[in-house]
Write a protein that holds these residues in place. Structure first.
Motif, PDB file in Angstrom:
ATOM      1  N   ASP A  20       0.871  -1.254   0.006  1.00 15.85           N
ATOM      2  CA  ASP A  20      -0.078   0.155  -0.007  1.00 15.85           C
ATOM      3  C   ASP A  20       0.854   1.007   0.103  1.00 15.85           C
ATOM      4  O   ASP A  20       2.235   1.178   0.237  1.00 15.85           O
ATOM      5  N   ALA A  21       0.132   2.387  -0.349  1.00 15.73           N
ATOM      6  CA  ALA A  21       1.019   3.576  -0.498  1.00 15.73           C
ATOM      7  C   ALA A  21       2.020   3.947   0.910  1.00 15.73           C
ATOM      8  O   ALA A  21       3.006   4.564   0.529  1.00 15.73           O
ATOM      9  N   GLN A  36       6.536  17.049  -4.944  1.00 13.56           N
ATOM     10  CA  GLN A  36       5.480  15.908  -4.547  1.00 13.56           C
ATOM     11  C   GLN A  36       5.086  15.264  -5.984  1.00 13.56           C
ATOM     12  O   GLN A  36       4.794  14.196  -5.767  1.00 13.56           O
ATOM     13  N   THR A  68       1.350   6.752  -7.320  1.00 13.26           N
ATOM     14  CA  THR A  68       0.127   7.116  -6.763  1.00 13.26           C
ATOM     15  C   THR A  68      -0.132   8.538  -7.223  1.00 13.26           C
ATOM     16  O   THR A  68       0.877   9.323  -7.564  1.00 13.26           O
ATOM     17  N   SER A  69      -1.498   8.971  -7.028  1.00 10.38           N
ATOM     18  CA  SER A  69      -1.761  10.417  -7.548  1.00 10.38           C
ATOM     19  C   SER A  69      -1.084  11.383  -6.694  1.00 10.38           C
ATOM     20  O   SER A  69      -0.662  10.855  -5.550  1.00 10.38           O
ATOM     21  N   VAL A  70      -0.905  12.585  -6.996  1.00  7.51           N
ATOM     22  CA  VAL A  70      -0.307  13.535  -6.349  1.00  7.51           C
ATOM     23  C   VAL A  70      -0.733  13.914  -5.071  1.00  7.51           C
ATOM     24  O   VAL A  70      -0.362  13.873  -3.888  1.00  7.51           O
ATOM     25  N   VAL A  71      -2.155  13.861  -4.971  1.00  9.59           N
ATOM     26  CA  VAL A  71      -3.054  14.111  -3.786  1.00  9.59           C
ATOM     27  C   VAL A  71      -2.739  12.707  -2.732  1.00  9.59           C
ATOM     28  O   VAL A  71      -2.788  12.820  -1.442  1.00  9.59           O
ATOM     29  N   HIS A  72      -2.831  11.751  -3.233  1.00 16.09           N
ATOM     30  CA  HIS A  72      -2.794  10.547  -2.401  1.00 16.09           C
ATOM     31  C   HIS A  72      -1.262  10.659  -1.820  1.00 16.09           C
ATOM     32  O   HIS A  72      -1.122  10.131  -0.527  1.00 16.09           O
ATOM     33  N   ASN A 104       0.416  13.240  -1.383  1.00 12.78           N
ATOM     34  CA  ASN A 104       0.418  14.100  -0.300  1.00 12.78           C
ATOM     35  C   ASN A 104       0.048  13.629   1.179  1.00 12.78           C
ATOM     36  O   ASN A 104       0.454  13.931   2.110  1.00 12.78           O
ATOM     37  N   ARG A 105      -1.271  13.144   0.911  1.00 13.41           N
ATOM     38  CA  ARG A 105      -2.055  12.464   2.050  1.00 13.41           C
ATOM     39  C   ARG A 105      -1.059  11.509   2.996  1.00 13.41           C
ATOM     40  O   ARG A 105      -1.264  11.398   3.981  1.00 13.41           O
ATOM     41  N   GLN A 140       1.573  13.038   4.733  1.00 10.91           N
ATOM     42  CA  GLN A 140       1.024  13.820   6.038  1.00 10.91           C
ATOM     43  C   GLN A 140       0.912  12.557   7.140  1.00 10.91           C
ATOM     44  O   GLN A 140       1.319  13.016   8.346  1.00 10.91           O
ATOM     45  N   ARG A 169       4.119  11.757   8.777  1.00  9.08           N
ATOM     46  CA  ARG A 169       4.686  12.766   9.571  1.00  9.08           C
ATOM     47  C   ARG A 169       3.815  12.804  10.989  1.00  9.08           C
ATOM     48  O   ARG A 169       4.291  12.973  11.960  1.00  9.08           O
ATOM     49  N   ARG A 170       2.313  12.571  10.567  1.00 12.86           N
ATOM     50  CA  ARG A 170       1.689  12.584  11.840  1.00 12.86           C
ATOM     51  C   ARG A 170       1.880  11.598  12.757  1.00 12.86           C
ATOM     52  O   ARG A 170       1.638  11.675  14.057  1.00 12.86           O
ATOM     53  N   GLU A 193      -7.323  14.613 -10.032  1.00 14.06           N
ATOM     54  CA  GLU A 193      -6.455  14.147  -8.956  1.00 14.06           C
ATOM     55  C   GLU A 193      -7.395  13.443  -7.803  1.00 14.06           C
ATOM     56  O   GLU A 193      -6.957  12.568  -7.185  1.00 14.06           O
ATOM     57  N   ALA A 200      -7.141   9.726  -6.494  1.00 12.55           N
ATOM     58  CA  ALA A 200      -6.996   9.624  -4.983  1.00 12.55           C
ATOM     59  C   ALA A 200      -7.650   8.818  -4.399  1.00 12.55           C
ATOM     60  O   ALA A 200      -7.844   7.926  -3.671  1.00 12.55           O
ATOM     61  N   GLU A 248      -7.719   5.305  -5.507  1.00  7.47           N
ATOM     62  CA  GLU A 248      -6.454   4.431  -4.754  1.00  7.47           C
ATOM     63  C   GLU A 248      -6.759   4.358  -3.329  1.00  7.47           C
ATOM     64  O   GLU A 248      -6.525   3.251  -3.052  1.00  7.47           O
ATOM     65  N   GLU A 258      -7.172   0.311  -1.496  1.00  7.00           N
ATOM     66  CA  GLU A 258      -6.449   0.008  -0.424  1.00  7.00           C
ATOM     67  C   GLU A 258      -7.592  -0.553   0.598  1.00  7.00           C
ATOM     68  O   GLU A 258      -7.047  -1.264   1.584  1.00  7.00           O
TER      69      GLU A 258
END
Lengths: 250, 75
Positions: free
Chosen positions: A149-150, A182, A191-195, A197-198, A201, A204-205, B32, B36, B39, B43
């Motif tokens: 997974d991502a 990113q 993965t998509s840029v948004v995924h 980025n998520r 995060q 990090r969290r 996007e 997302a 995706e 998962e």
């Protein structure tokens, strides 16, 4: 000795024995240093290459792009790596070698590399080993791209880069430079840029790492490694400690 | 490039985007967001149980531009 050749010797010494004869042959290689700005292609897909590219500074990447524009990045390379060593025998590029950050690359003519291999035949085995390790890293990336997974995939990338930068002497404690956007990161992870980025995060969290698109800081190595299911054996370092102890101590 | 925020909800957990993402335009941001969502669903769904996912795209003023929702209900 040229600093690019010194970086190459440092790299080769982590994966095999470099004899004095090898070092003399490597030191005699003619290198032409060139600067590439971030985003530029060093050798485009389809081009006939006549030299090998030894990375001196910054990060290079290898990638292929589909006709619809979607790009997959296969690998990242830094100081001491020769990402197109295969061009010695497969001169027509079947993918692109590019600069993902500003890069200094030492170009070494193929004829000169072949000449060095004649003068120091033990280099043949050493460079072959380097190419085989490159293939092993592709298998590891493929496994993560296809099956993980991502979050695991991203953790694995940071684990690998941290070990490689540590072994190359380029990590500063728990930090190392990684000037990536990113979009670059999403083209590496598929993965998509948004995924992407998520996911970043999320890491990090959880307090595993920090990354400001310039520098990565590993905050919880063991947890990051567990999430990545990272086993660095595929990097085939001679130093058997790699992977069994905190690499920050190496 | 304009900045967009992507706020996700997964079941009852709201995950607000604190950093945002610079993208070419709203069409790219929508594409996007949908990618997302797909995706994350790929998962999360095999992990079993019900799943509700949503993504809300906001512009730099935090005005809502687009929302997409996805529900998975195995019986």
């Amino acid at each position: 000795m040229n600093s690019a050749i010194r970086a190459l010797i440092i790299r080769l010494e982590t994966i095999g024995e470099v004899t004095e004869i090898d070092k003399v042959a490597l030191a005699a290689l003619p290198v032409q240093e060139r600067f590439y700005t971030r985003g530029s292609e060093i050798i485009p897909d389809g081009e006939i290459s006549t030299s090998c590219c030894l990375i001196l500074e910054g990060y290079a990447y290898r990638s292929k792009t589909l006709p619809d524009g979607n790009r997959q990045i296969f690998s990242l390379h830094t100081s001491g790596d020769i990402p197109d060593l295969h061009s010695l025998y497969l001169p027509k590029m079947d993918h692109t070698l590019g600069a993902i950050s500003d890069c200094i690359v030492a170009r070494i003519p193929h004829d000169a590399v072949k000449d060095a291999l004649m003068r120091a035949p033990s280099l043949i085995g050493l460079l072959w080993r380097d190419t085989l390790i490159d293939a092993a890293a592709f298998r590891a990336w493929m496994l993560m791209l296809g099956q993980a997974d991502a979050a695991s995939r991203m953790a694995h990338l940071f684990c690998e880069l941290y070990i490689r930068q540590s072994m190359a002497g380029l990590a500063d404690g728990n930090s190392f430079a990684l000037p990536l956007t990113q979009t670059d990161l999403s083209d590496i992870l598929g993965t998509s840029v948004v995924h992407t980025n998520r996911t970043l995060q999320d890491l990090r969290r959880r307090g595993l790492l920090d990354f400001d698109q310039q520098v990565v800081t590993i905050l919880a190595w063991e947890e990051l490694r567990a999430l990545a299911q990272f086993d660095p054996s595929y990097l085939h370092y001679l130093d058997r400690r790699v992977g069994r102890v905190d690499p920050a101590k190496l | 490039m304009p900045l967009f925020y992507f706020d996700f909800t997964q079941n009852d957990v709201v995950n607000d985007d604190t950093t945002g993402q610079e993208l070419a335009d709203l069409a790219t941001a929508k594409r996007e967001a949908v990618k997302a969502l797909a995706e994350i669903a790929a998962e999360e769904i095999p992990r079993d149980g019900k799943l509700f996912l949503s993504v809300t795209v906001c512009d730099h003023r935090r005005d809502i531009c687009f929302t997409a929702k996805l529900t998975f209900e195995p019986s």
